[in-house]
Design an enzyme around this catalytic site. Structure first.
Site, PDB file in Angstrom:
ATOM      1  N   VAL A 231       0.827  -1.210   0.000  1.00 33.30           N
ATOM      2  CA  VAL A 231       0.000   0.000   0.000  1.00 33.30           C
ATOM      3  C   VAL A 231       0.862   1.261   0.000  1.00 33.30           C
ATOM      4  CG1 VAL A 231      -1.591   1.338   1.454  1.00 33.30           C
ATOM      5  CG2 VAL A 231      -2.012  -1.079   1.036  1.00 33.30           C
TER       6      VAL A 231
ATOM      7  N   GLU B   1      -7.677   2.354   2.251  1.00 35.00           N
ATOM      8  CA  GLU B   1      -7.171   1.967   0.926  1.00 35.00           C
ATOM      9  C   GLU B   1      -7.989   0.798   0.384  1.00 35.00           C
ATOM     10  OE1 GLU B   1      -4.664   3.326  -1.068  1.00 35.00           O
ATOM     11  OE2 GLU B   1      -5.820   1.957  -2.300  1.00 35.00           O
TER      12      GLU B   1
ATOM     13  N   CYS C 150      -5.849  -9.287   3.443  1.00 38.02           N
ATOM     14  CA  CYS C 150      -6.910  -8.408   3.977  1.00 38.02           C
ATOM     15  C   CYS C 150      -8.177  -9.112   4.456  1.00 38.02           C
ATOM     16  CB  CYS C 150      -7.270  -7.371   2.932  1.00 38.02           C
ATOM     17  SG  CYS C 150      -5.930  -6.201   2.654  1.00 38.02           S
TER      18      CYS C 150
HETATM   19  P1  NAD Z   1       3.132  -4.711   4.089  1.00 33.73           P
HETATM   20  O1  NAD Z   1       3.401  -5.721   5.130  1.00 33.73           O
HETATM   21  O2  NAD Z   1       3.352  -5.042   2.660  1.00 33.73           O
HETATM   22  O3  NAD Z   1       3.970  -3.395   4.386  1.00 33.73           O
HETATM   23  C1  NAD Z   1       4.090  -2.823   5.649  1.00 33.73           C
HETATM   24  C2  NAD Z   1       5.432  -2.103   5.693  1.00 33.73           C
HETATM   25  O4  NAD Z   1       5.518  -1.348   6.908  1.00 33.73           O
HETATM   26  C3  NAD Z   1       6.637  -3.050   5.710  1.00 33.73           C
HETATM   27  O5  NAD Z   1       7.516  -2.678   4.658  1.00 33.73           O
HETATM   28  C4  NAD Z   1       7.279  -2.826   7.076  1.00 33.73           C
HETATM   29  O6  NAD Z   1       8.672  -2.975   7.062  1.00 33.73           O
HETATM   30  C5  NAD Z   1       6.871  -1.403   7.359  1.00 33.73           C
HETATM   31  N1  NAD Z   1       6.889  -1.014   8.772  1.00 33.73           N
HETATM   32  C6  NAD Z   1       6.486  -1.719   9.858  1.00 33.73           C
HETATM   33  N2  NAD Z   1       6.648  -0.975  10.972  1.00 33.73           N
HETATM   34  C7  NAD Z   1       7.148   0.220  10.582  1.00 33.73           C
HETATM   35  C8  NAD Z   1       7.501   1.413  11.265  1.00 33.73           C
HETATM   36  N3  NAD Z   1       7.345   1.532  12.583  1.00 33.73           N
HETATM   37  N4  NAD Z   1       7.999   2.453  10.550  1.00 33.73           N
HETATM   38  C9  NAD Z   1       8.155   2.352   9.206  1.00 33.73           C
HETATM   39  N5  NAD Z   1       7.818   1.248   8.505  1.00 33.73           N
HETATM   40  C10 NAD Z   1       7.330   0.197   9.188  1.00 33.73           C
HETATM   41  O7  NAD Z   1       1.615  -4.254   4.319  1.00 33.73           O
HETATM   42  P2  NAD Z   1       0.547  -3.800   3.214  1.00 33.73           P
HETATM   43  O8  NAD Z   1       0.002  -4.984   2.517  1.00 33.73           O
HETATM   44  O9  NAD Z   1       1.085  -2.667   2.439  1.00 33.73           O
HETATM   45  O10 NAD Z   1      -0.628  -3.278   4.182  1.00 33.73           O
HETATM   46  C11 NAD Z   1      -0.486  -2.082   4.922  1.00 33.73           C
HETATM   47  C12 NAD Z   1      -1.860  -1.735   5.487  1.00 33.73           C
HETATM   48  O11 NAD Z   1      -2.773  -1.465   4.414  1.00 33.73           O
HETATM   49  C13 NAD Z   1      -2.498  -2.842   6.308  1.00 33.73           C
HETATM   50  O12 NAD Z   1      -3.210  -2.260   7.370  1.00 33.73           O
HETATM   51  C14 NAD Z   1      -3.446  -3.499   5.333  1.00 33.73           C
HETATM   52  O13 NAD Z   1      -4.543  -4.097   5.964  1.00 33.73           O
HETATM   53  C15 NAD Z   1      -3.908  -2.316   4.505  1.00 33.73           C
HETATM   54  N6  NAD Z   1      -4.338  -2.665   3.150  1.00 33.73           N
HETATM   55  C16 NAD Z   1      -3.625  -3.554   2.410  1.00 33.73           C
HETATM   56  C17 NAD Z   1      -4.045  -3.850   1.109  1.00 33.73           C
HETATM   57  C18 NAD Z   1      -3.295  -4.858   0.282  1.00 33.73           C
HETATM   58  O14 NAD Z   1      -3.839  -5.293  -0.731  1.00 33.73           O
HETATM   59  N7  NAD Z   1      -2.096  -5.245   0.641  1.00 33.73           N
HETATM   60  C19 NAD Z   1      -5.176  -3.235   0.572  1.00 33.73           C
HETATM   61  C20 NAD Z   1      -5.857  -2.305   1.345  1.00 33.73           C
HETATM   62  C21 NAD Z   1      -5.437  -2.020   2.634  1.00 33.73           C
END
Ligand code: NAD
Length: 467
Positions: free
Chosen positions: A11, A156, A283
Site C-alpha cells: 500500500v 485503501e 486483507c
Molecule cells: P506490508 O506488510 O506489505 O507493508 C508494511 C510495511 O511497513 C513493511 O515494509 C514494514 O517494514 C513497514 N513497517 C512496519 N513498521 C514500521 C515502522 N514503525 N515504521 C516504518 N515502517 C514500518 O503491508 P501492506 O500490505 O502494504 O498493508 C499495509 C496496510 O494497508 C495494512 O493495514 C493493510 O490491511 C492495509 N491494506 C492492504 C491492502 C493490500 O492489498 N495489501 C489493501 C488495502 C489495505
C-alpha cells in the site's frame, strides 16, 4: 505538496509512487533497511504490474530512507501505511501502527501536518493515534501541541495485481477527519485523481469510463468502518457463491451457470461471484476477524461475517477431500500444485489457499510439487519448513503426478500444452480450484476434470473480479 509515507509495503509504496507521479514530493520511510536499499537502487521489492515503470517515471520526486527525521519535519501530509496483521484472537496487532505514530510525532515540526491512517485499523484507532501523537509531541517539544497537526483516515481499496490502476483510477476515495482543515488538505492532495486531470502514464491509459472519481468525505469513525464493511461484503459475496456451489453440487446443478444467472441481475452484479477455493490474501481474513472482534467488544454478534469465514475455511479442505475421493489413498501420491500466490499478478502469499492445501496434503503423506510464475522464491523464503519440491515449470510439476491442483488462476495456466502434461502424468486428474481451465479441452484430451465446486460453465473473468 510534501508527502511522507511511513511503511513502504504494497500500500505505502503504491501510494507513494502514484502521488509522486501526480507531482507531489514524496519521501518513503521504512524500518526495513534492505527494502529501502533495494528501492533506492530503483528495484521494487514486490511483484506488482507497472510499479517499476511508474517508479522509474516518478523517480525525480521520490526518495526512500530509514530515518524519520527529515521526512516528517517537512511533510504537509504523513501517511501511515504499516502492516496491521491479526493477533490470535482476531484483533489487529497495532504495534507497528503505535511505533510509526510515535516515531512520526517526535519529528513533527511547528508547521501544520495531517497524519493520515492508511493502514486498515479498527474503529476508534484514529482517536488512539491522536492520543499517542499528543503524548509524543509533548515529550519532544516540552509543551502541548496547539493545532499543529490533525489526524485523518484514508482507507485503501487497491487490489494487489492491479494496485497502480486502482490508485490512479479508483471507484471512490474515502477520507475521514473531524478537522475541516485536514479534509480540505486531503481533497487538494487528491484533486488530480478526483478530477482525473493528471496525465495518464503511457503504459496505463485512463479507461474511457473514468472521467471523475467520487469523494466520500466523512468523520473518522465512519471512514474506518467503511473499509471493514466493504471488505466483509466482498468476502461474503465469495463465500455465498461457494455455499450455493456446495448445494448445486449435491443437486446436480452447475454453479457456473448459476453465478452468471444471478450476477446478471444489476442489483447483484457479476463481480466476486467466482466459485472456487475461496478468498485469501492479507486483507479479507484479518479484516473480517477484526470486524467480528470489534463487534464483540460492543456486545454484537456478526453472524453473517462469521459464516462467511467458516465457508471460506471449508473450501480449502474440500480440495484435500476431493483428492481423497478420487485417488482413494493419498499417502505416497504425488500431487502437483499450479499457483501459490493468493491471486494472479502478485507474489503475495499471505493467507494463500494454496499454502493451506499443501500443508493438508503433506500431513497426509503426499509428495507435493509446486509452481508459480512469480511467487516461488517468496514461497521458499516464507515457508522453509514445508517439505515440497519447487519446480521451474508447470511441465516439471506434471511429471509423474497423480493429480494436478490449480490453486491460482494465472492466465498462462489456461494456455499450457495440456496434451504434453497429460503424457507426463502418472494419472490424468485435474482439480480446478478456480474454475479457470477449459473443461472440454481437458476432457477431450482424456483428463478427469473436477472443478471446485463442480461447474461446466466457466464465467468470463472480468479483470476486476479478483479479491
Ligand atoms: P506490508 O506488510 O506489505 O507493508 C508494511 C510495511 O511497513 C513493511 O515494509 C514494514 O517494514 C513497514 N513497517 C512496519 N513498521 C514500521 C515502522 N514503525 N515504521 C516504518 N515502517 C514500518 O503491508 P501492506 O500490505 O502494504 O498493508 C499495509 C496496510 O494497508 C495494512 O493495514 C493493510 O490491511 C492495509 N491494506 C492492504 C491492502 C493490500 O492489498 N495489501 C489493501 C488495502 C489495505
Amino acid at each position: 505538496m510534501n508527502i511522507s509515507i511511513v511503511g513502504t509495503g504494497y500500500v505505502g509504496l503504491t501510494t507513494g509512487v502514484c502521488l509522486a507521479w501526480l507531482g507531489h514530493e514524496v519521501t518513503c520511510v521504512d524500518t526495513d533497511a534492505s527494502k529501502i536499499e533495494a528501492l533506492s537502487r530503483g528495484e521494487s521489492p514486490i511483484y506488482e504490474p507497472f510499479l517499476p515503470d511508474l517508479m522509474a517515471a516518478a523517480r525525480p520526486r521520490l526518495s526512500f530512507q530509514t530515518s524519520y527525521a527529515d521526512a516528517i519535519a517537512a511533510a504537509d501530509v504523513v501517511f501511515i501505511a504499516v502492516g496491521t496483521p491479526s493477533t490470535q484472537d482476531g484483533r489487529p496487532d497495532l504495534r507497528y501502527l503505535a511505533s510509526a505514530a510515535q516515531a512520526s510525532a517526535e519529528h513533527l515540526s511547528e508547521k501544520f501536518t495531517v497524519v493520515v491512517n492508511k493502514s486498515t485499523v479498527p474503529i476508534g484507532s484514529g482517536n488512539w493515534v491522536e492520543s499517542l501523537i499528543a503524548d509524543a509531541w509533548s515529550r519532544t517539544h516540552g509543551q502541548k501541541a496547539n493545532g499543529h497537526y490533525a489526524i485523518a483516515s484514508n482507507p485503501e481499496f487497491l487490489r494487489e495485481g492491479s494496485a497502480i490502476h486502482d490508485t490512479l483510477y479508483p471507484d471512490r476515495i474515502v477520507i475521514g477527519a473531524d478537522n475541516p482543515r485536514a479534509l480540505e488538505i486531503l481533497q487538494r492532495l487528491y484533486r488530480p485523481i478526483l478530477d482525473q486531470s493528471f496525465s495518464a502514464p503511457a503504459f496505463l491509459p485512463r479507461p474511457e469510463s473514468v472521467t471523475a472519481v467520487p469523494l466520500v468525505s466523512a468523520d473518522l469513525a465512519s471512514a474506518e468502518l467503511i473499509k471493514y464493511a466493504a471488505n466483509a461484503f466482498l468476502a461474503l459475496k465469495i463465500s455465498y457463491i461457494n455455499e450455493i456451489g456446495a448445494l448445486a453440487e449435491r443437486v446436480g446443478a452447475d454453479i457456473g451457470h448459476i453465478a452468471r444467472g444471478i450476477g446478471l441481475d444489476a442489483r447483484i452484479g457479476p463481480r466476486f461471484l467466482q466459485p472456487g477455493i475461496g478468498w485469501g490474501g492479507s486483507c479479507f481474513a484479518k479484516d473480517t476477524a477484526a470486524l467480528v472482534a470489534t463487534a464483540a467488544e460492543y456486545g454484537l454478534d456478526m453472524r453473517i461475517v462469521e459464516a462467511a469465514r467458516d465457508v471460506n475455511r471449508r473450501q480449502r479442505q474440500v480440495v484435500v477431500d476431493r483428492l481423497l475421493t478420487e485417488l482413494k489413498i493419498l499417502k505416497g501420491r504425488t500431487i502437483g500444485i499450479l499457483g501459490l500466490a493468493f491471486k494472479p499478478e502478485t507474489d503475495d502469499l499471505r493467507d494463500a489457499p494454496a499454502v493451506d492445501i499443501i500443508r493438508g496434503l503433506v500431513q497426509r503423506g503426499c509428495r507435493v510439487k509446486v509452481h508459480d510464475p512469480v511467487a516461488l522464491q517468496r514461497f521458499r523464503r516464507e515457508q522453509p519448513g514445508l517439505d515440497v519440491t519447487s519446480c521451474s515449470s508447470a511441465e516439471l510439476v506434471a511429471e509423474d503426478a497423480d493429480a494436478l491442483v490449480l490453486a491460482t488462476e494465472w492466465a498462462a495456466y489456461r494456455d499450457l500444452e495440456w496434451a504434453q502434461l497429460r503424457g507426463a502424468m502418472r494419472n490424468p486428474l485435474v482439480i480446478d480450484g478456480r474454475n479457470h481451465l477449459d473443461r472440454s479441452l481437458l476432457e477431450a484430451l482424456g483428463f478427469r476434470y473436477v472443478s471446485i465446486p463442480s461447474a461446466g460453465y466457466v464465467m468470463p473473468r472480468a479483470r476486476s473480479a479478483a479479491a
